[in-house]
Design a protein around this motif. Structure first.
Motif, PDB file in Angstrom:
ATOM      1  N   ALA A 127       0.793  -1.218   0.059  1.00  0.00           N
ATOM      2  CA  ALA A 127       0.112   0.017   0.051  1.00  0.00           C
ATOM      3  C   ALA A 127       0.860   1.182   0.018  1.00  0.00           C
ATOM      4  N   ILE A 128       1.700   1.326  -1.024  1.00  0.00           N
ATOM      5  CA  ILE A 128       2.620   2.591  -1.169  1.00  0.00           C
ATOM      6  C   ILE A 128       1.797   3.768  -1.769  1.00  0.00           C
ATOM      7  N   ASP A 137      -8.765   3.283   5.826  1.00  0.00           N
ATOM      8  CA  ASP A 137      -9.905   2.605   5.393  1.00  0.00           C
ATOM      9  C   ASP A 137      -9.514   1.226   4.881  1.00  0.00           C
ATOM     10  N   LEU A 138      -8.337   1.065   4.432  1.00  0.00           N
ATOM     11  CA  LEU A 138      -7.823  -0.040   3.722  1.00  0.00           C
ATOM     12  C   LEU A 138      -7.877  -1.391   4.854  1.00  0.00           C
ATOM     13  N   ARG A 145     -13.256  -8.271   5.575  1.00  0.00           N
ATOM     14  CA  ARG A 145     -12.798  -9.627   4.523  1.00  0.00           C
ATOM     15  C   ARG A 145     -12.541 -10.637   5.266  1.00  0.00           C
ATOM     16  N   LEU A 146     -11.715 -10.515   6.352  1.00  0.00           N
ATOM     17  CA  LEU A 146     -11.406 -11.500   7.047  1.00  0.00           C
ATOM     18  C   LEU A 146     -12.358 -11.931   8.050  1.00  0.00           C
ATOM     19  N   PRO A 219      -8.218   2.214  -4.298  1.00  0.00           N
ATOM     20  CA  PRO A 219      -8.149   1.306  -3.146  1.00  0.00           C
ATOM     21  C   PRO A 219      -9.309   0.198  -3.437  1.00  0.00           C
ATOM     22  N   PRO A 220      -8.890  -1.137  -3.107  1.00  0.00           N
ATOM     23  CA  PRO A 220      -9.827  -2.115  -3.414  1.00  0.00           C
ATOM     24  C   PRO A 220     -11.011  -1.916  -2.164  1.00  0.00           C
ATOM     25  N   THR A 221     -12.098  -2.201  -2.654  1.00  0.00           N
ATOM     26  CA  THR A 221     -13.413  -2.547  -1.677  1.00  0.00           C
ATOM     27  C   THR A 221     -13.478  -3.848  -1.069  1.00  0.00           C
TER      28      THR A 221
END
Length: 228
Positions: A127-128, A137-138, A145-146, A219-221
């Motif tokens: 996450a650069i 948020d990420l 997700r986990l 960034p991924p949702t």
């Protein structure tokens, strides 16, 4: 009868005229010498620049042939434009970052560590370029997700200097100085090489199974992570 049209012989130059001619010749000689010195100076400078150019070319050739440069170029290309990155670069990136494939061969007679059945595999999120809020948020999205499928241990590589404030979210955070800070303090060492070495180190330390390069512009949702 004498020929009246016969010309009289030219008069010899006077001492003053001879002196003036000598000064003009001396001035011309001085200017020619000055031009020759300037020419020699430019030749020497060109020779030095040519030698410097050849040294830089050799350094660039050695750098472009190094594995760390190719890995760093693939990572930067994928992070900037993931949709335009060639599949060949992505496959090479995955091979370099995946432990046990294309790495150091096993030493004969050396016992290999048996994997723990209860230990979940690690996923490295690169996450650069994310600011502090986007990084938070990420991490929240990864935790969500986990909660849906707890199938891995997340490790996040960030260049946010305030990352320690987010450790309470329960995700392992690893730090890498951002490019501008690094080049300001260590201009003699390329940031891309640092990134490649740090990634290789984290892959070994955490025994990562998968590497996810986070697009800082998108960034991924939660849906993206579930699909991945």
């Amino acid at each position: 009868m004498s020929d009246s049209s016969t010309m009289a012989p030219a008069a010899s130059p006077t001492g003053l005229e001879l002196e003036r001619l000598r000064w003009e010749i001396a001035a011309l000689t001085g200017r020619m010498r000055s031009v020759e010195l300037e020419r020699d100076s430019w030749r020497a400078r060109c020779d030095r620049l040519t030698e410097q150019r050849d040294r830089e070319r050799e350094r660039c050739r050695r750098l472009s042939d190094s594995g760390s440069y190719r890995l760093g170029r693939a990572l930067v290309s994928f992070a900037k434009e993931p949709l335009r990155t060639s599949p060949r670069l992505i496959r090479g990136l995955v091979r370099r970052l995946r432990p046990g494939r294309g790495g150091t061969p096993a030493v004969p007679g050396q016992a290999t560590r048996a994997p723990s059945v209860q230990r979940r595999p690690a996923h490295l999120y690169v996450a650069i370029g994310l600011d502090h809020d986007a990084l938070r948020d990420l991490l929240v999205t990864i935790n969500q997700r986990l909660l849906v499928t707890p199938d891995h241990r997340p490790v996040v590589l960030t260049d946010d200097p305030a990352f320690s404030l987010l450790r309470k979210l329960g995700v392992v955070l690893e730090y890498l100085p951002d490019r501008a800070t690094w080049e300001r303090h260590r201009p003699g060492r390329a940031w891309d090489d640092l990134l490649a070495e740090r990634l290789a180190q984290l892959c070994r330390a955490h025994d990562t199974e998968l590497t996810v390069v986070v697009d800082r512009l998108r960034p991924p949702t939660l849906v993206d992570l579930l699909r991945a």
